[in-house]
Write a protein that holds these residues in place. Structure first.
Motif, PDB file in Angstrom:
ATOM      1  N   ILE A  51       0.862  -1.179   0.000  1.00  0.00           N
ATOM      2  CA  ILE A  51       0.000   0.000   0.000  1.00  0.00           C
ATOM      3  C   ILE A  51       0.899   1.230   0.000  1.00  0.00           C
ATOM      4  CG2 ILE A  51      -1.746   1.284   1.293  1.00  0.00           C
ATOM      5  CD1 ILE A  51      -2.665  -1.369   2.481  1.00  0.00           C
ATOM      6  N   PRO A  52       0.741   2.135  -0.952  1.00  0.00           N
ATOM      7  CA  PRO A  52       1.624   3.319  -1.011  1.00  0.00           C
ATOM      8  C   PRO A  52       1.545   4.154   0.269  1.00  0.00           C
ATOM      9  CG  PRO A  52       0.343   3.093  -3.036  1.00  0.00           C
ATOM     10  CD  PRO A  52      -0.228   2.117  -2.064  1.00  0.00           C
ATOM     11  N   ARG A  53       2.679   4.622   0.754  1.00  0.00           N
ATOM     12  CA  ARG A  53       2.690   5.488   1.932  1.00  0.00           C
ATOM     13  C   ARG A  53       1.920   6.773   1.677  1.00  0.00           C
ATOM     14  NH1 ARG A  53       5.417   4.705   6.192  1.00  0.00           N
ATOM     15  NH2 ARG A  53       5.509   6.956   6.634  1.00  0.00           N
ATOM     16  N   GLU A  54       1.853   7.167   0.414  1.00  0.00           N
ATOM     17  CA  GLU A  54       1.162   8.409   0.068  1.00  0.00           C
ATOM     18  C   GLU A  54      -0.355   8.235   0.016  1.00  0.00           C
ATOM     19  OE1 GLU A  54       5.196   7.984  -1.503  1.00  0.00           O
ATOM     20  OE2 GLU A  54       3.345   6.869  -1.938  1.00  0.00           O
ATOM     21  N   ILE A  55      -0.850   7.117   0.515  1.00  0.00           N
ATOM     22  CA  ILE A  55      -2.288   6.871   0.511  1.00  0.00           C
ATOM     23  C   ILE A  55      -3.046   8.000   1.198  1.00  0.00           C
ATOM     24  CG2 ILE A  55      -2.366   5.563   2.681  1.00  0.00           C
ATOM     25  CD1 ILE A  55      -4.234   4.536  -0.522  1.00  0.00           C
ATOM     26  N   ASN A  56      -2.363   8.713   2.073  1.00  0.00           N
ATOM     27  CA  ASN A  56      -3.010   9.798   2.830  1.00  0.00           C
ATOM     28  C   ASN A  56      -3.352  11.020   1.979  1.00  0.00           C
ATOM     29  OD1 ASN A  56      -0.310  10.426   2.480  1.00  0.00           O
ATOM     30  ND2 ASN A  56      -0.061  11.333   4.505  1.00  0.00           N
ATOM     31  N   ILE A  57      -2.921  11.044   0.717  1.00  0.00           N
ATOM     32  CA  ILE A  57      -3.301  12.174  -0.142  1.00  0.00           C
ATOM     33  C   ILE A  57      -4.748  12.024  -0.616  1.00  0.00           C
ATOM     34  CG2 ILE A  57      -0.923  12.506  -0.903  1.00  0.00           C
ATOM     35  CD1 ILE A  57      -1.711  11.295  -3.599  1.00  0.00           C
ATOM     36  N   LEU A  58      -5.320  10.852  -0.412  1.00  0.00           N
ATOM     37  CA  LEU A  58      -6.696  10.596  -0.852  1.00  0.00           C
ATOM     38  C   LEU A  58      -7.651  10.959   0.285  1.00  0.00           C
ATOM     39  CD1 LEU A  58      -6.158   7.138  -2.604  1.00  0.00           C
ATOM     40  CD2 LEU A  58      -5.877   9.437  -3.561  1.00  0.00           C
ATOM     41  N   HIS A  59      -7.870  12.238   0.469  1.00  0.00           N
ATOM     42  CA  HIS A  59      -8.635  12.722   1.619  1.00  0.00           C
ATOM     43  C   HIS A  59     -10.103  12.308   1.584  1.00  0.00           C
ATOM     44  CE1 HIS A  59      -5.195  15.021   2.839  1.00  0.00           C
ATOM     45  NE2 HIS A  59      -5.163  15.711   1.707  1.00  0.00           N
ATOM     46  N   ASN A  60     -10.617  12.001   0.410  1.00  0.00           N
ATOM     47  CA  ASN A  60     -12.029  11.637   0.286  1.00  0.00           C
ATOM     48  C   ASN A  60     -12.254  10.131   0.173  1.00  0.00           C
ATOM     49  OD1 ASN A  60     -13.122  14.302   0.320  1.00  0.00           O
ATOM     50  ND2 ASN A  60     -12.381  14.588  -1.772  1.00  0.00           N
ATOM     51  N   LEU A  61     -11.192   9.348   0.318  1.00  0.00           N
ATOM     52  CA  LEU A  61     -11.288   7.904   0.133  1.00  0.00           C
ATOM     53  C   LEU A  61     -12.263   7.280   1.126  1.00  0.00           C
ATOM     54  CD1 LEU A  61     -10.079   5.575  -1.558  1.00  0.00           C
ATOM     55  CD2 LEU A  61      -8.402   5.258   0.283  1.00  0.00           C
ATOM     56  N   GLU A  62     -13.223   6.502   0.590  1.00  0.00           N
ATOM     57  CA  GLU A  62     -14.210   5.834   1.424  1.00  0.00           C
ATOM     58  C   GLU A  62     -14.086   4.311   1.379  1.00  0.00           C
ATOM     59  OE1 GLU A  62     -18.072   7.203   0.296  1.00  0.00           O
ATOM     60  OE2 GLU A  62     -17.723   9.255   0.995  1.00  0.00           O
ATOM     61  N   LYS A  63     -13.515   3.806   0.299  1.00  0.00           N
ATOM     62  CA  LYS A  63     -13.396   2.345   0.157  1.00  0.00           C
ATOM     63  C   LYS A  63     -12.048   2.005  -0.452  1.00  0.00           C
ATOM     64  CE  LYS A  63     -15.622  -1.667  -2.033  1.00  0.00           C
ATOM     65  NZ  LYS A  63     -16.768  -2.121  -2.864  1.00  0.00           N
ATOM     66  N   LEU A  64     -11.312   1.099   0.208  1.00  0.00           N
ATOM     67  CA  LEU A  64      -9.997   0.667  -0.280  1.00  0.00           C
ATOM     68  C   LEU A  64      -9.927  -0.852  -0.262  1.00  0.00           C
ATOM     69  CD1 LEU A  64      -7.029   1.138  -1.123  1.00  0.00           C
ATOM     70  CD2 LEU A  64      -6.463   1.283   1.332  1.00  0.00           C
ATOM     71  N   ALA A  65      -9.525  -1.436  -1.375  1.00  0.00           N
ATOM     72  CA  ALA A  65      -9.334  -2.881  -1.480  1.00  0.00           C
ATOM     73  C   ALA A  65      -7.948  -3.175  -2.027  1.00  0.00           C
ATOM     74  CB  ALA A  65     -10.391  -3.496  -2.395  1.00  0.00           C
ATOM     75  N   VAL A  66      -7.207  -3.996  -1.275  1.00  0.00           N
ATOM     76  CA  VAL A  66      -5.894  -4.477  -1.739  1.00  0.00           C
ATOM     77  C   VAL A  66      -5.842  -5.953  -1.341  1.00  0.00           C
ATOM     78  CG1 VAL A  66      -3.411  -4.081  -1.786  1.00  0.00           C
ATOM     79  CG2 VAL A  66      -4.943  -2.197  -1.207  1.00  0.00           C
ATOM     80  N   GLU A  67      -6.314  -6.819  -2.226  1.00  0.00           N
ATOM     81  CA  GLU A  67      -6.481  -8.230  -1.914  1.00  0.00           C
ATOM     82  C   GLU A  67      -5.522  -9.106  -2.718  1.00  0.00           C
ATOM     83  OE1 GLU A  67     -10.616  -9.255  -2.387  1.00  0.00           O
ATOM     84  OE2 GLU A  67     -11.270  -7.256  -1.789  1.00  0.00           O
ATOM     85  N   LYS A  68      -5.056 -10.179  -2.076  1.00  0.00           N
ATOM     86  CA  LYS A  68      -4.223 -11.190  -2.745  1.00  0.00           C
ATOM     87  C   LYS A  68      -2.988 -10.585  -3.395  1.00  0.00           C
ATOM     88  CE  LYS A  68      -8.239 -14.119  -3.804  1.00  0.00           C
ATOM     89  NZ  LYS A  68      -8.975 -14.853  -4.858  1.00  0.00           N
ATOM     90  N   LYS A  69      -2.350  -9.641  -2.681  1.00  0.00           N
ATOM     91  CA  LYS A  69      -1.163  -8.986  -3.234  1.00  0.00           C
ATOM     92  C   LYS A  69       0.114  -9.396  -2.506  1.00  0.00           C
ATOM     93  CE  LYS A  69      -0.881  -5.946  -5.805  1.00  0.00           C
ATOM     94  NZ  LYS A  69      -0.513  -5.970  -7.244  1.00  0.00           N
ATOM     95  N   GLY A  70      -0.035 -10.154  -1.423  1.00  0.00           N
ATOM     96  CA  GLY A  70       1.146 -10.540  -0.666  1.00  0.00           C
ATOM     97  C   GLY A  70       1.736  -9.422   0.155  1.00  0.00           C
TER      98      GLY A  70
END
Length: 345
Positions: A51-70
């Protein structure tokens, strides 16, 4: 000109609704217009393996899926996605959660099935809007006491972990209707567990439970699975669980148990297989909704005549019992739609 203004007023909210329902599928696309990203699914994004450390730039993010990525970890910056409501991280290799996960006060659903978690941070108790918590197939040996702070939690899945106890604070979860903890090492339940008065679905199969005194207090139960434990006796009050539709007591050590079926008028499926039950009482004839009955692997020699009352019964398993074929044929003649298996006899 007046008509033009009307069209603009209608289109603006429509565009906003459309944007909120768009799912971004790559990080490269999402970070170009971060303020427009409400839903992000990186499960098939081959350009990332964390998961990118910069995920925090997505201030409006309501749903996040990161599945089967190891992925092996979650960046602490996830705690800055304060509008996040749904987080899906199933089938990865995550071993710890950052303390900042507790900052996600808007989170309603947290899916962490099939990871490598051995513990949860105490801050998990800060997820004050959490409704669903899914922790199956991890390596959890205990739950933090703070789990009792999740007052809006409605369902929790803990199957296939290494739990030996449940914290007493579990009794604070008054909105819980689904509790699944099959395939653990539970030897007992705290008394407070039986204060989960809204519980409708309970699966504690494949544990080490010997005593279930108190279960009769869970009067809203529809489905109860206690398969493969060490139960030898049933509390008298269990027969007052009048809403039960499915009950599984198979693979225990029930023997000289006084079975009284009068009140289970909604029961559709009953599993009593592989115990040491010798007699089925006449009161089984009160289970007018029963469609499937499993009695295999018990030293039963005779069936009660009242079985003929069960007009909805369509499946009866008598494998490895002592019931003779004459009685079976007689029962089938009186219940023409009944299928009976005697395999293994």
């Amino acid at each position: 000109m007046r008509n033009l203004k009307i069209i603009i007023i209608i289109l603006i909210p429509t565009l906003g609704f459309s944007q909120k329902n768009k799912t971004y599928n790559t990080w490269a696309e999402a970070k170009q217009t971060p303020e427009l990203v409400y839903k992000l699914n990186l499960s098939n994004d081959s350009s990332i393996n964390e998961i990118p450390r910069e995920i925090n730039i997505l201030h409006n993010l309501e749903k996040l899926a990161v599945e089967k990525k190891g992925i092996t970890s979650i960046p602490s910056t996830i705690g800055e996605c304060l509008r996040l409501k749904e987080l899906y991280l199933m089938e990865n290799r995550i071993s710890t959660l950052p303390k900042t996960i507790g900052n996600l006060k808007s989170l309603e659903t947290l899916h962490l099935r099939s990871n490598n978690l051995s513990s949860l941070p105490n801050s998990i108790g800060n997820l004050s809007n959490l409704r669903g918590l899914y922790l199956s197939e991890n390596q959890l040996t205990y739950l933090p006491e703070e789990i009792g702070n999740l007052r809006f939690l409605e369902g929790i899945r803990l199957d296939e972990n290494q739990l030996t106890t449940i914290p007493v604070q579990i009794g604070e979860l008054k909105n819980m209707h689904t509790f699944v903890a099959l395939k653990n090492n539970l030897v007992s339940l705290p008394e407070s567990f039986y204060r989960l008065s809204e519980l409708k679905y309970l699966d504690l199969s494949d544990n080490e439970l010997a005593n279930i005194d108190g279960i009769q207090q869970l009067i809203k139960l529809d489905i109860l699975n206690l398969d493969n434990n060490k139960i030898t006796t049933l509390p008298n009050g269990i027969f007052n669980l009048v809403r039960l539709e499915k009950l599984n007591l198979s693979n225990n050590d029930l023997s000289s148990v006084k079975l009284e079926f009068t009140n289970w008028v909604k029961l559709e499926e009953l599993h009593l297989e592989n115990n040491n039950i010798q007699t089925i009482p006449e009161s089984i004839g009160h289970l007018l909704e029963l469609s499937r009955l499993y009695l295999q692997g018990n030293p039963i020699e005779q069936l009660p005549d009242t079985l003929t009352n069960l007009k909805k019964l369509n499946w009866l398993n008598l494998s490895d019992t002592q019931v003779n074929q004459f009685d079976i044929d007689k029962l089938k003649s009186q219940l023409p739609g009944l299928g009976v298996t005697t395999r293994g006899k």
